[in-house]
Design a protein around this motif. Structure first.
Motif, PDB file in Angstrom:
ATOM      1  N   LEU A 198       0.830  -1.206   0.000  1.00  0.00           N
ATOM      2  CA  LEU A 198       0.000   0.000   0.000  1.00  0.00           C
ATOM      3  C   LEU A 198       0.864   1.254   0.000  1.00  0.00           C
ATOM      4  O   LEU A 198       0.577   2.216  -0.727  1.00  0.00           O
ATOM      5  N   ALA A 199       1.921   1.250   0.798  1.00  0.00           N
ATOM      6  CA  ALA A 199       2.817   2.416   0.845  1.00  0.00           C
ATOM      7  C   ALA A 199       3.481   2.661  -0.506  1.00  0.00           C
ATOM      8  O   ALA A 199       3.654   3.809  -0.939  1.00  0.00           O
ATOM      9  N   LEU A 200       3.853   1.589  -1.216  1.00  0.00           N
ATOM     10  CA  LEU A 200       4.456   1.747  -2.538  1.00  0.00           C
ATOM     11  C   LEU A 200       3.434   2.278  -3.546  1.00  0.00           C
ATOM     12  O   LEU A 200       3.772   3.090  -4.416  1.00  0.00           O
ATOM     13  N   GLU A 201       2.204   1.848  -3.440  1.00  0.00           N
ATOM     14  CA  GLU A 201       1.172   2.288  -4.388  1.00  0.00           C
ATOM     15  C   GLU A 201       0.877   3.780  -4.254  1.00  0.00           C
ATOM     16  O   GLU A 201       0.616   4.450  -5.257  1.00  0.00           O
ATOM     17  N   VAL A 202       0.919   4.303  -3.053  1.00  0.00           N
ATOM     18  CA  VAL A 202       0.609   5.722  -2.856  1.00  0.00           C
ATOM     19  C   VAL A 202       1.840   6.605  -3.032  1.00  0.00           C
ATOM     20  O   VAL A 202       1.728   7.833  -2.894  1.00  0.00           O
ATOM     21  N   GLY A 203       2.992   6.017  -3.328  1.00  0.00           N
ATOM     22  CA  GLY A 203       4.170   6.825  -3.640  1.00  0.00           C
ATOM     23  C   GLY A 203       5.053   7.183  -2.470  1.00  0.00           C
ATOM     24  O   GLY A 203       5.814   8.154  -2.555  1.00  0.00           O
ATOM     25  N   ALA A 204       4.997   6.439  -1.382  1.00  0.00           N
ATOM     26  CA  ALA A 204       5.877   6.715  -0.248  1.00  0.00           C
ATOM     27  C   ALA A 204       7.323   6.376  -0.617  1.00  0.00           C
ATOM     28  O   ALA A 204       7.587   5.347  -1.254  1.00  0.00           O
ATOM     29  N   VAL A 205       8.257   7.243  -0.249  1.00  0.00           N
ATOM     30  CA  VAL A 205       9.673   7.042  -0.554  1.00  0.00           C
ATOM     31  C   VAL A 205      10.454   6.663   0.706  1.00  0.00           C
ATOM     32  O   VAL A 205      11.212   5.702   0.716  1.00  0.00           O
ATOM     33  N   ASN A 206      10.261   7.428   1.777  1.00  0.00           N
ATOM     34  CA  ASN A 206      10.874   7.126   3.068  1.00  0.00           C
ATOM     35  C   ASN A 206       9.786   6.604   4.005  1.00  0.00           C
ATOM     36  O   ASN A 206       8.744   7.242   4.163  1.00  0.00           O
ATOM     37  N   LEU A 207      10.025   5.486   4.628  1.00  0.00           N
ATOM     38  CA  LEU A 207       8.968   4.822   5.394  1.00  0.00           C
ATOM     39  C   LEU A 207       9.517   4.304   6.720  1.00  0.00           C
ATOM     40  O   LEU A 207      10.601   3.720   6.784  1.00  0.00           O
ATOM     41  N   ILE A 208       8.726   4.523   7.778  1.00  0.00           N
ATOM     42  CA  ILE A 208       8.984   3.945   9.094  1.00  0.00           C
ATOM     43  C   ILE A 208       7.862   2.958   9.389  1.00  0.00           C
ATOM     44  O   ILE A 208       6.690   3.342   9.439  1.00  0.00           O
ATOM     45  N   VAL A 209       8.213   1.688   9.565  1.00  0.00           N
ATOM     46  CA  VAL A 209       7.232   0.630   9.816  1.00  0.00           C
ATOM     47  C   VAL A 209       7.295   0.256  11.287  1.00  0.00           C
ATOM     48  O   VAL A 209       8.374  -0.015  11.824  1.00  0.00           O
ATOM     49  N   GLN A 210       6.132   0.240  11.923  1.00  0.00           N
ATOM     50  CA  GLN A 210       6.050  -0.097  13.342  1.00  0.00           C
ATOM     51  C   GLN A 210       5.112  -1.284  13.529  1.00  0.00           C
ATOM     52  O   GLN A 210       3.973  -1.264  13.057  1.00  0.00           O
ATOM     53  N   SER A 211       5.597  -2.300  14.231  1.00  0.00           N
ATOM     54  CA  SER A 211       4.831  -3.511  14.499  1.00  0.00           C
ATOM     55  C   SER A 211       5.063  -3.932  15.936  1.00  0.00           C
ATOM     56  O   SER A 211       6.153  -3.712  16.491  1.00  0.00           O
ATOM     57  N   ASP A 212       4.059  -4.560  16.546  1.00  0.00           N
ATOM     58  CA  ASP A 212       4.212  -5.018  17.924  1.00  0.00           C
ATOM     59  C   ASP A 212       4.664  -6.478  18.005  1.00  0.00           C
ATOM     60  O   ASP A 212       4.677  -7.069  19.088  1.00  0.00           O
ATOM     61  N   SER A 213       5.013  -7.051  16.853  1.00  0.00           N
ATOM     62  CA  SER A 213       5.526  -8.424  16.824  1.00  0.00           C
ATOM     63  C   SER A 213       7.052  -8.382  16.837  1.00  0.00           C
ATOM     64  O   SER A 213       7.691  -8.112  15.815  1.00  0.00           O
ATOM     65  N   GLU A 214       7.653  -8.647  17.990  1.00  0.00           N
ATOM     66  CA  GLU A 214       9.108  -8.627  18.085  1.00  0.00           C
ATOM     67  C   GLU A 214       9.736  -9.730  17.243  1.00  0.00           C
ATOM     68  O   GLU A 214      10.834  -9.548  16.702  1.00  0.00           O
ATOM     69  N   LEU A 215       9.030 -10.855  17.112  1.00  0.00           N
ATOM     70  CA  LEU A 215       9.568 -11.966  16.341  1.00  0.00           C
ATOM     71  C   LEU A 215       9.736 -11.579  14.877  1.00  0.00           C
ATOM     72  O   LEU A 215      10.803 -11.773  14.280  1.00  0.00           O
ATOM     73  N   VAL A 216       8.684 -11.028  14.284  1.00  0.00           N
ATOM     74  CA  VAL A 216       8.743 -10.650  12.866  1.00  0.00           C
ATOM     75  C   VAL A 216       9.779  -9.554  12.646  1.00  0.00           C
ATOM     76  O   VAL A 216      10.560  -9.594  11.688  1.00  0.00           O
ATOM     77  N   VAL A 217       9.813  -8.559  13.528  1.00  0.00           N
ATOM     78  CA  VAL A 217      10.749  -7.447  13.372  1.00  0.00           C
ATOM     79  C   VAL A 217      12.181  -7.931  13.432  1.00  0.00           C
ATOM     80  O   VAL A 217      13.037  -7.552  12.611  1.00  0.00           O
ATOM     81  N   ASN A 218      12.480  -8.815  14.397  1.00  0.00           N
ATOM     82  CA  ASN A 218      13.853  -9.309  14.526  1.00  0.00           C
ATOM     83  C   ASN A 218      14.225 -10.275  13.411  1.00  0.00           C
ATOM     84  O   ASN A 218      15.390 -10.329  12.999  1.00  0.00           O
ATOM     85  N   GLN A 219      13.271 -11.014  12.889  1.00  0.00           N
ATOM     86  CA  GLN A 219      13.574 -11.891  11.756  1.00  0.00           C
ATOM     87  C   GLN A 219      13.922 -11.077  10.511  1.00  0.00           C
ATOM     88  O   GLN A 219      14.882 -11.385   9.806  1.00  0.00           O
ATOM     89  N   VAL A 220      13.172 -10.037  10.250  1.00  0.00           N
ATOM     90  CA  VAL A 220      13.435  -9.223   9.055  1.00  0.00           C
ATOM     91  C   VAL A 220      14.731  -8.433   9.224  1.00  0.00           C
ATOM     92  O   VAL A 220      15.519  -8.286   8.286  1.00  0.00           O
ATOM     93  N   ASN A 221      14.965  -7.928  10.425  1.00  0.00           N
ATOM     94  CA  ASN A 221      16.181  -7.146  10.665  1.00  0.00           C
ATOM     95  C   ASN A 221      17.429  -7.999  10.842  1.00  0.00           C
ATOM     96  O   ASN A 221      18.539  -7.453  10.902  1.00  0.00           O
ATOM     97  N   GLY A 222      17.268  -9.311  10.925  1.00  0.00           N
ATOM     98  CA  GLY A 222      18.425 -10.191  11.012  1.00  0.00           C
ATOM     99  C   GLY A 222      18.783 -10.632  12.402  1.00  0.00           C
ATOM    100  O   GLY A 222      19.794 -11.333  12.583  1.00  0.00           O
ATOM    101  N   GLY A 223      18.008 -10.264  13.412  1.00  0.00           N
ATOM    102  CA  GLY A 223      18.332 -10.670  14.768  1.00  0.00           C
ATOM    103  C   GLY A 223      17.940 -12.097  15.077  1.00  0.00           C
ATOM    104  O   GLY A 223      18.641 -12.804  15.816  1.00  0.00           O
TER     105      GLY A 223
END
Length: 269
Positions: A198-223
């Motif tokens: 959705l963010a790509l469709e509306v033309g967002a260039v700089n994005l801050i993503v916030q989620s309350d799932s520590e597991l998903v966040v750490n998996q994507v970030n490499g932790g």
């Protein structure tokens, strides 16, 4: 001028009125916005014309205010009576103001004091429209968008909640229902992936993503390490979407700071 002492007169504009030169042409067309300015302008104009001789000339006053009715009221007193007597000896003709283009330009210029350099306006004509737009894109930094995502699973039903906040503060909200069996982590990844799309469709260039799932966040970030082929596919898809942004940050936030996305996720489930 409005300041901490209240409302006061602007010294710069008072000085501009006192230093204003008298009109030089015989035929005068005076445009006024207030009740006091047109009579004063008429006196200045007539005094200048009278200096050339005793011949009287008609003065045309263009205004949107009923000056004729105000100055000739029987109950006029004080300053109004003084103006009425002073202007009674002149040949004045009051006409409605048909166009305000000249007055609008004058009002715009008066908003800027000549003594202040930082209020000056500089107009520059670009060499070409395309080159000017390209330079503007390079100079101006891209604003940041904020994306809140959350997934929910209830009674074998799952859904996702997405809240995308624009740089101006507007919120784009989405609640999705999944018709396939999904775990909690699957729902979190689905919410994250749909939010990034959705963010790509509306033309967002700089994005801050916030989620309350520590597991998903750490998996994507490499932790954390992704276990299972399905989770690994979700993680790879998320990373590919994040690479499409100029700058993207994935952060873990407490659930209370992600309440809107959580409510949409529960609604979708």
């Amino acid at each position: 001028m409005v300041n901490h002492r209240g409302i006061e007169a602007n010294p710069a504009k008072i000085k501009a009125l006192l230093d204003m030169k008298c009109p030089t042409s015989v035929k005068q067309c005076l445009i006024g916005k207030g009740i006091g300015k047109p009579p004063v302008a008429c006196i200045l104009c007539k005094q200048k014309v009278a200096g050339r001789g005793n011949q009287a000339h008609r003065i045309e006053v263009r205004t949107a205010y009923p000056l004729r009715h105000i100055l000739h009221k029987p109950e006029s007193s004080g300053r109004m009576l003084k103006w009425a007597v002073e202007l009674g000896q002149f040949d004045l003709e009051y006409c409605p103001r048909a166009a305000i283009k000249g007055q609008a330009l004058a009002d715009f210029v008066l908003k800027f004091d000549e003594e202040v350099d930082d209020k000056a306006i500089v107009l520059e004509e670009p060499t070409s429209q395309e080159s000017h737009q390209d330079e503007k894109k390079q100079e101006l930094p891209h604003p940041w968008w904020i994306l809140h995502v959350d997934g929910a699973v209830n009674n074998n039903r799952s859904g996702a909640g997405i809240v995308l906040i624009t740089p101006e503060g507007h919120c784009l909200m989405s609640a999705s229902h999944f018709k396939f069996n999904a775990t909690n982590n699957d729902a979190e990844y689905e919410a994250l992936i749909n939010g990034l799309k959705l963010a790509l469709e509306v033309g967002a260039v700089n994005l801050i993503v916030q989620s309350d799932s520590e597991l998903v966040v750490n998996q994507v970030n490499g932790g954390f390490q992704a276990r299972g082929p399905r989770t690994e596919l979700y993680m790879r898809c998320t990373k590919r979407l994040l690479e499409k942004f100029l700058s993207a940050k994935l952060e873990s936030v407490p659930r209370e700071e992600n309440s809107n996305a959580d409510a949409l996720a529960k609604m979708g489930s």
